[in-house]
Write a protein that holds these residues in place. Structure first.
Motif, PDB file in Angstrom:
ATOM      1  N   ASN A 176    -146.885  85.258  15.519  1.00  0.00           N
ATOM      2  CA  ASN A 176    -146.631  83.743  16.300  1.00  0.00           C
ATOM      3  C   ASN A 176    -146.133  83.830  17.542  1.00  0.00           C
ATOM      4  O   ASN A 176    -146.250  82.506  18.061  1.00  0.00           O
ATOM      5  N   ALA A 177    -145.580  84.581  17.920  1.00  0.00           N
ATOM      6  CA  ALA A 177    -144.575  84.635  19.229  1.00  0.00           C
ATOM      7  C   ALA A 177    -145.540  84.583  20.425  1.00  0.00           C
ATOM      8  O   ALA A 177    -145.188  83.534  21.389  1.00  0.00           O
ATOM      9  N   PRO A 178    -146.693  84.804  20.613  1.00  0.00           N
ATOM     10  CA  PRO A 178    -147.734  84.943  21.805  1.00  0.00           C
ATOM     11  C   PRO A 178    -148.116  83.582  21.840  1.00  0.00           C
ATOM     12  O   PRO A 178    -147.920  82.758  22.775  1.00  0.00           O
ATOM     13  N   ILE A 179    -148.560  82.657  20.849  1.00  0.00           N
ATOM     14  CA  ILE A 179    -148.985  81.289  20.881  1.00  0.00           C
ATOM     15  C   ILE A 179    -147.612  80.622  21.128  1.00  0.00           C
ATOM     16  O   ILE A 179    -147.907  79.386  21.769  1.00  0.00           O
ATOM     17  N   GLY A 180    -146.669  80.789  20.436  1.00  0.00           N
ATOM     18  CA  GLY A 180    -145.500  80.063  20.737  1.00  0.00           C
ATOM     19  C   GLY A 180    -145.131  79.948  22.479  1.00  0.00           C
ATOM     20  O   GLY A 180    -144.845  78.980  22.916  1.00  0.00           O
ATOM     21  N   LEU A 181    -145.083  81.331  22.925  1.00  0.00           N
ATOM     22  CA  LEU A 181    -145.066  81.319  24.411  1.00  0.00           C
ATOM     23  C   LEU A 181    -145.923  80.395  25.162  1.00  0.00           C
ATOM     24  O   LEU A 181    -145.494  79.783  26.150  1.00  0.00           O
ATOM     25  N   GLN A 182    -147.157  80.413  24.861  1.00  0.00           N
ATOM     26  CA  GLN A 182    -147.942  79.543  25.378  1.00  0.00           C
ATOM     27  C   GLN A 182    -147.790  78.322  25.181  1.00  0.00           C
ATOM     28  O   GLN A 182    -148.092  77.377  26.366  1.00  0.00           O
ATOM     29  N   LYS A 183    -147.657  77.721  24.227  1.00  0.00           N
ATOM     30  CA  LYS A 183    -147.099  76.307  23.914  1.00  0.00           C
ATOM     31  C   LYS A 183    -146.126  75.837  24.770  1.00  0.00           C
ATOM     32  O   LYS A 183    -145.769  74.805  25.358  1.00  0.00           O
ATOM     33  N   TRP A 184    -144.940  76.909  24.871  1.00  0.00           N
ATOM     34  CA  TRP A 184    -143.699  76.552  25.629  1.00  0.00           C
ATOM     35  C   TRP A 184    -144.055  76.464  27.337  1.00  0.00           C
ATOM     36  O   TRP A 184    -143.603  75.555  27.623  1.00  0.00           O
ATOM     37  N   LEU A 185    -144.809  77.282  27.510  1.00  0.00           N
ATOM     38  CA  LEU A 185    -145.368  77.216  28.957  1.00  0.00           C
ATOM     39  C   LEU A 185    -146.352  75.894  29.368  1.00  0.00           C
ATOM     40  O   LEU A 185    -145.917  75.042  30.263  1.00  0.00           O
ATOM     41  N   ASN A 204    -146.249  94.820  18.708  1.00  0.00           N
ATOM     42  CA  ASN A 204    -145.858  93.840  17.856  1.00  0.00           C
ATOM     43  C   ASN A 204    -144.339  93.814  17.597  1.00  0.00           C
ATOM     44  O   ASN A 204    -143.536  94.633  17.528  1.00  0.00           O
ATOM     45  N   HIS A 205    -143.441  92.546  18.233  1.00  0.00           N
ATOM     46  CA  HIS A 205    -142.353  92.366  18.339  1.00  0.00           C
ATOM     47  C   HIS A 205    -141.604  93.416  19.277  1.00  0.00           C
ATOM     48  O   HIS A 205    -140.299  93.770  19.206  1.00  0.00           O
ATOM     49  N   LEU A 206    -142.289  93.692  20.227  1.00  0.00           N
ATOM     50  CA  LEU A 206    -141.792  94.720  21.321  1.00  0.00           C
ATOM     51  C   LEU A 206    -143.028  94.649  22.595  1.00  0.00           C
ATOM     52  O   LEU A 206    -143.547  95.730  23.138  1.00  0.00           O
ATOM     53  N   HIS A 207    -143.023  93.139  23.048  1.00  0.00           N
ATOM     54  CA  HIS A 207    -143.931  93.236  24.378  1.00  0.00           C
ATOM     55  C   HIS A 207    -143.294  92.523  25.493  1.00  0.00           C
ATOM     56  O   HIS A 207    -142.069  91.880  25.321  1.00  0.00           O
ATOM     57  N   TRP A 208    -143.710  92.663  26.291  1.00  0.00           N
ATOM     58  CA  TRP A 208    -143.456  91.992  27.679  1.00  0.00           C
ATOM     59  C   TRP A 208    -144.672  91.228  28.244  1.00  0.00           C
ATOM     60  O   TRP A 208    -145.738  91.535  28.092  1.00  0.00           O
ATOM     61  N   VAL A 209    -144.129  90.133  28.888  1.00  0.00           N
ATOM     62  CA  VAL A 209    -145.538  89.230  29.782  1.00  0.00           C
ATOM     63  C   VAL A 209    -145.077  89.746  30.897  1.00  0.00           C
ATOM     64  O   VAL A 209    -144.210  89.085  31.708  1.00  0.00           O
ATOM     65  N   THR A 210    -146.227  90.215  31.683  1.00  0.00           N
ATOM     66  CA  THR A 210    -146.109  90.708  32.892  1.00  0.00           C
ATOM     67  C   THR A 210    -146.949  90.034  34.063  1.00  0.00           C
ATOM     68  O   THR A 210    -146.676  90.227  35.078  1.00  0.00           O
ATOM     69  N   ARG A 246    -135.257  90.751  37.102  1.00  0.00           N
ATOM     70  CA  ARG A 246    -136.085  90.680  38.108  1.00  0.00           C
ATOM     71  C   ARG A 246    -136.591  92.081  38.385  1.00  0.00           C
ATOM     72  O   ARG A 246    -137.691  92.309  38.905  1.00  0.00           O
ATOM     73  N   GLY A 247    -135.586  92.975  38.357  1.00  0.00           N
ATOM     74  CA  GLY A 247    -135.995  94.334  38.405  1.00  0.00           C
ATOM     75  C   GLY A 247    -137.188  94.962  37.479  1.00  0.00           C
ATOM     76  O   GLY A 247    -137.972  95.910  37.990  1.00  0.00           O
ATOM     77  N   PHE A 248    -136.849  94.612  36.237  1.00  0.00           N
ATOM     78  CA  PHE A 248    -138.140  94.756  35.310  1.00  0.00           C
ATOM     79  C   PHE A 248    -139.314  94.484  35.701  1.00  0.00           C
ATOM     80  O   PHE A 248    -140.440  95.097  35.506  1.00  0.00           O
ATOM     81  N   GLY A 249    -139.568  93.170  36.066  1.00  0.00           N
ATOM     82  CA  GLY A 249    -140.823  92.417  36.416  1.00  0.00           C
ATOM     83  C   GLY A 249    -141.726  92.091  35.133  1.00  0.00           C
ATOM     84  O   GLY A 249    -142.879  92.238  35.231  1.00  0.00           O
ATOM     85  N   GLY A 250    -140.920  91.700  34.201  1.00  0.00           N
ATOM     86  CA  GLY A 250    -141.593  91.200  33.080  1.00  0.00           C
ATOM     87  C   GLY A 250    -140.794  90.462  32.259  1.00  0.00           C
ATOM     88  O   GLY A 250    -139.403  90.614  32.159  1.00  0.00           O
ATOM     89  N   LEU A 251    -141.412  89.280  31.459  1.00  0.00           N
ATOM     90  CA  LEU A 251    -140.776  88.436  30.877  1.00  0.00           C
ATOM     91  C   LEU A 251    -140.758  89.024  29.349  1.00  0.00           C
ATOM     92  O   LEU A 251    -141.624  89.361  28.637  1.00  0.00           O
ATOM     93  N   PRO A 252    -139.496  89.516  29.051  1.00  0.00           N
ATOM     94  CA  PRO A 252    -139.376  90.243  27.574  1.00  0.00           C
ATOM     95  C   PRO A 252    -139.354  89.268  26.414  1.00  0.00           C
ATOM     96  O   PRO A 252    -138.954  88.197  26.451  1.00  0.00           O
TER      97      PRO A 252
END
Length: 438
Positions: A176-185, A204-210, A246-252
């Motif tokens: 449910n985390a990806p759809i949750g992020l979409q709704k939040w955005l 799963n449970h270890l992703h970044w949004v790049t 900022r250095g990582f370049g992805g939303l964890p």
């Protein structure tokens, strides 16, 4: 798709007595025009009979209220629920919340993160769950060979990988985390979901949004600067370091806090343990309250309080996926699927969590535009632990289980891994007979 298209679909929900079931029922009702469900089977085990009856009666009231010709059936007979199904969803918890309590508590006792899908706790949940799901897959292979298995059962990535590698069932993992992020955005920027593109990279449970684009505009740098984040109900807020982000370049993903902010997260867990008990005990209280509400014969809709659970929106994700598979929608969804050649540093049959185009024949994973170099090591290390855990779940081999435990980045030493493994296997003895053969 399937042989039932002419006269409606059959859906089997394994773990139908779950407190989440009203969400999936609501999703099926809302999507009825596109997903003509004729039979909805809710199936559980003897230990879940009482919950199944309570949730099942609420499901029947919801369907009646909507005035739809969906036949809701409650059963403890898994095989009759699966037979001829078009879709099977799994939302099971082997050992119930009591087992989860120890998954969280034992690691905490040894100064290690205790979490239901991450670290030693996630490993125990996988060991309990994988054999049961492969057993369910044997039934599907025999009784509904054309069905799609949509798996929500955590740890979803590991479970999905075990199924795709060790059975012939067509299976897709969801979180449910990806759809949750979409709704939040969507709420944050006031833009409809189809005008937002978020690229997910990892497991799963270890992703970044790049990549995050809203109405075609790049919003990633702005979000990293503000350190704003979408957080699940089951993971506490702990501040990220802005320079690091900022250095990582992805939303964890919020689960990455366990890896990058381990000391703060552990301190928070130990504090919470003193005041509220483990997360499992907190969830148990929320669940008890939900079932009190569900018992009310006047209740004919999903109650608002359900969103207090960590899995909000999961059923919307499930019903979106069913809709796309049934109607060949070719939209983009974030799913757990075999890697192929998407992440070149992982095996081809490893389950990864990435965006896919969903067709009537199944999901096609999309290439990722960038994988931060510093994410690769952690992804590879956790995938190694996952593959060893799958092997241990299938073999009941303590030697392999020790290699899995010791290779998890949150387990600090081999000696700690041995102590945790022995205590946690002993605690799980009723569910892990394979590890106790003389």
């Amino acid at each position: 798709m399937g042989k039932r298209t002419g006269n409606g679909l059959k859906i089997a929900v394994i773990g139908g007595g779950s407190s989440y079931t009203p969400e999936i029922v609501e999703g099926i009702i809302n999507r009825y025009e596109r997903l003509p469900v004729r039979e909805l089977w809710l199936v559980d085990i003897e230990a879940g009979r009482r919950k199944l009856e309570v949730v099942g009666e609420l499901a029947k009231r919801m369907v009646a209220q909507a005035g739809l010709p969906i036949d809701v059936r409650l059963t403890l007979d898994r095989r009759s629920a699966i037979e001829g199904a078009d879709f099977v969803t799994t939302q099971i918890r082997v050992g119930l919340l009591e087992a989860r309590k120890w998954d969280e508590h034992i690691p905490n006792r040894h100064g290690v993160i205790g979490q239901e899908t991450t670290g030693p706790g996630g490993m125990m949940k996988a060991l309990r769950t994988i054999p049961v799901l492969l057993d369910i897959c044997r039934d599907i292979g025999e009784l509904a060979p054309d069905a799609w298995l949509l798996n929500f059962t955590n740890p979803a990535g590991m479970v999905t990988e075990a199924i795709t590698r060790h059975s012939r069932v067509k299976s897709i993992g969801l979180c449910n985390a990806p759809i949750g992020l979409q709704k939040w955005l969507s709420r944050k920027y006031g833009a409809p979901a189809d005008r937002i593109y978020a690229e997910f990279v990892g497991l799963n449970h270890l992703h970044w949004v790049t990549r995050i684009e809203v109405e075609g505009e790049d919003k990633l740098a702005e979000l990293l600067d503000r350190r704003e984040e979408y957080v699940g109900k089951n993971v506490p807020m702990t501040e990220w370091d802005p320079e690091f982000l900022r250095g990582f370049g992805g939303l964890p993903s919020y689960y990455l806090k366990y890896y990058y902010l381990t000391d703060a997260m552990l301190a928070e867990q130990l504090e919470s343990l003193k005041t509220h008990g483990t997360r499992a005990e907190v969830v148990k209280r929320v669940e008890d309250e939900l079932f009190e509400l569900y018992r009310n014969p006047e209740l004919k809709e999903k109650p608002k309080q359900l969103e207090q659970r960590g899995g909000a929106y999961y059923s919307e994700a499930a019903v979106n996926l069913m809709d796309s598979l049934h109607n060949d929608n070719r939209d983009i969804q974030t799913l757990n699927v075999p890697n192929g050649r998407i992440l070149e540093f992982l095996p081809e049959d490893a389950a990864i969590e990435v965006n896919c185009v969903v067709t009537g024949k199944g999901p096609i994973p999309l290439p990722v535009s960038k994988v931060p170099e510093q994410a690769k090591g952690l992804i590879a290390a956790v995938k190694t632990y996952e593959r060893l855990t799958i092997e241990a779940a299938l073999s009941g081999d303590r030697g392999i289980a020790l290699q899995a435990m010791a290779s998890h980045p949150l387990v600090p030493s081999v000696s700690k891994a041995k102590v945790l493994l022995d205590e946690m296997l002993e605690q799980n003895k009723p569910y892990l007979p394979a590890f106790f053969r003389s």
